[in-house]
Design a protein around this motif. Sequence first.
Motif, PDB file in Angstrom:
ATOM      1  N   ALA A  11      12.221  27.423   8.345  1.00  9.57           N
ATOM      2  CA  ALA A  11      13.065  26.835   9.388  1.00  9.57           C
ATOM      3  C   ALA A  11      14.316  26.138   8.885  1.00  9.57           C
ATOM      4  N   ALA A  12      14.467  25.932   7.572  1.00  2.34           N
ATOM      5  CA  ALA A  12      15.610  25.134   7.128  1.00  2.34           C
ATOM      6  C   ALA A  12      16.356  25.683   5.921  1.00  2.34           C
ATOM      7  N   SER A  13      15.689  26.318   4.994  1.00  3.58           N
ATOM      8  CA  SER A  13      16.311  26.678   3.714  1.00  3.58           C
ATOM      9  C   SER A  13      17.471  27.659   3.851  1.00  3.58           C
ATOM     10  N   TRP A  14      17.578  28.310   4.969  1.00  3.24           N
ATOM     11  CA  TRP A  14      18.630  29.298   5.193  1.00  3.24           C
ATOM     12  C   TRP A  14      19.746  28.766   6.106  1.00  3.24           C
ATOM     13  N   THR A  15      19.625  27.549   6.604  1.00  4.26           N
ATOM     14  CA  THR A  15      20.535  27.053   7.627  1.00  4.26           C
ATOM     15  C   THR A  15      21.900  26.676   7.065  1.00  4.26           C
ATOM     16  N   PRO A  16      22.964  26.883   7.871  1.00  3.92           N
ATOM     17  CA  PRO A  16      24.306  26.482   7.434  1.00  3.92           C
ATOM     18  C   PRO A  16      24.476  24.960   7.508  1.00  3.92           C
ATOM     19  N   ARG A  17      25.511  24.487   6.897  1.00  8.53           N
ATOM     20  CA  ARG A  17      25.808  23.053   6.823  1.00  8.53           C
ATOM     21  C   ARG A  17      25.822  22.380   8.196  1.00  8.53           C
ATOM     22  N   GLN A  18      26.298  23.082   9.212  1.00 10.44           N
ATOM     23  CA  GLN A  18      26.416  22.518  10.559  1.00 10.44           C
ATOM     24  C   GLN A  18      25.059  22.166  11.176  1.00 10.44           C
ATOM     25  N   LEU A  19      23.971  22.665  10.635  1.00  9.95           N
ATOM     26  CA  LEU A  19      22.650  22.379  11.182  1.00  9.95           C
ATOM     27  C   LEU A  19      21.956  21.201  10.484  1.00  9.95           C
ATOM     28  N   ALA A  20      22.756  20.300   9.938  1.00  7.42           N
ATOM     29  CA  ALA A  20      22.198  19.095   9.315  1.00  7.42           C
ATOM     30  C   ALA A  20      21.307  18.317  10.286  1.00  7.42           C
ATOM     31  N   PRO A  21      21.668  18.176  11.573  1.00  4.46           N
ATOM     32  CA  PRO A  21      20.768  17.457  12.493  1.00  4.46           C
ATOM     33  C   PRO A  21      19.383  18.117  12.596  1.00  4.46           C
ATOM     34  N   TRP A  22      19.346  19.431  12.561  1.00  6.23           N
ATOM     35  CA  TRP A  22      18.075  20.154  12.609  1.00  6.23           C
ATOM     36  C   TRP A  22      17.237  19.854  11.358  1.00  6.23           C
ATOM     37  N   ARG A  23      17.873  19.873  10.200  1.00 16.10           N
ATOM     38  CA  ARG A  23      17.145  19.571   8.958  1.00 16.10           C
ATOM     39  C   ARG A  23      16.660  18.118   8.957  1.00 16.10           C
ATOM     40  N   ARG A  24      17.492  17.189   9.480  1.00 13.18           N
ATOM     41  CA  ARG A  24      17.060  15.782   9.600  1.00 13.18           C
ATOM     42  C   ARG A  24      15.824  15.673  10.466  1.00 13.18           C
ATOM     43  N   LEU A  25      15.808  16.400  11.581  1.00 15.25           N
ATOM     44  CA  LEU A  25      14.655  16.386  12.480  1.00 15.25           C
ATOM     45  C   LEU A  25      13.398  16.880  11.774  1.00 15.25           C
ATOM     46  N   LEU A  26      13.500  17.976  11.059  1.00 18.53           N
ATOM     47  CA  LEU A  26      12.341  18.500  10.334  1.00 18.53           C
ATOM     48  C   LEU A  26      11.839  17.489   9.303  1.00 18.53           C
ATOM     49  N   LEU A  27      12.751  16.888   8.569  1.00 14.49           N
ATOM     50  CA  LEU A  27      12.356  15.882   7.578  1.00 14.49           C
ATOM     51  C   LEU A  27      11.676  14.692   8.255  1.00 14.49           C
ATOM     52  N   ARG A  28      12.210  14.253   9.392  1.00 14.36           N
ATOM     53  CA  ARG A  28      11.593  13.143  10.133  1.00 14.36           C
ATOM     54  C   ARG A  28      10.187  13.504  10.601  1.00 14.36           C
ATOM     55  N   CYS A  29      10.001  14.743  11.031  1.00 14.68           N
ATOM     56  CA  CYS A  29       8.677  15.183  11.486  1.00 14.68           C
ATOM     57  C   CYS A  29       7.637  15.083  10.376  1.00 14.68           C
ATOM     58  N   PHE A  30       8.090  15.154   9.130  1.00  9.32           N
ATOM     59  CA  PHE A  30       7.190  15.036   7.994  1.00  9.32           C
ATOM     60  C   PHE A  30       7.259  13.657   7.341  1.00  9.32           C
TER      61      PHE A  30
END
Length: 188
Positions: free
Chosen positions: A36-55
């Motif tokens: 869900a995250a390792s392939w995402t572009p820079r603009q999806l930082a909020p998405w990666r933050r959400l995933l990190l928060r979930c863990f």
Amino acid sequence: MTILDARVSAPSEGGPSFSLSNRLVRAAWLVVWAVAASWTPRQLAPWRRLLLRCFGARMAPGSDVRASARVWYPANLSMDERAVIGPQVNVYSMGLIEVGHDALVSQGAHLCAGSHDSDSPEFQLVAKPIRIGAHAWVAAEAFVGPGANVGEGAVVGARAVVFGELQPWTIYSGNPARVIRPRRREGR
């Protein structure tokens, strides 16, 4: 049990350093980040933050862990506003790793919050927190070891090796890292 309940606990003598629940959470995390995250572009930082928060990571607004970075255990990561962990950084968060506001950890750096007890027959894990102060910069491919404290505004030069305390607003380089000169503060 929630993800936050799987934090590192003190190992029993001769036993594994991490509980089964901790190891299962880390395995799930690896799968989630890869898919869900390792392939995402820079603009999806909020998405990666959400995933990190979930863990269990503590991620302030505007903080960013780039997609190619590797976080070993998100519950031991805390990032303040606008802190950035750059591409291909290895966040080996066996212990707590705190990154202050407006701090930058550049590409390929290694933040390692754990080692092993060389006097133990089993080489048991010894985790020590890492703190990177506000406005600090850990340059490309630097190594920041267990228990290091990078002071506010300090700079760790490319490929430098850091253990212990680095003074605020000072530039360091080398292995082991040594003082190069004071760093100018913007606007002062």
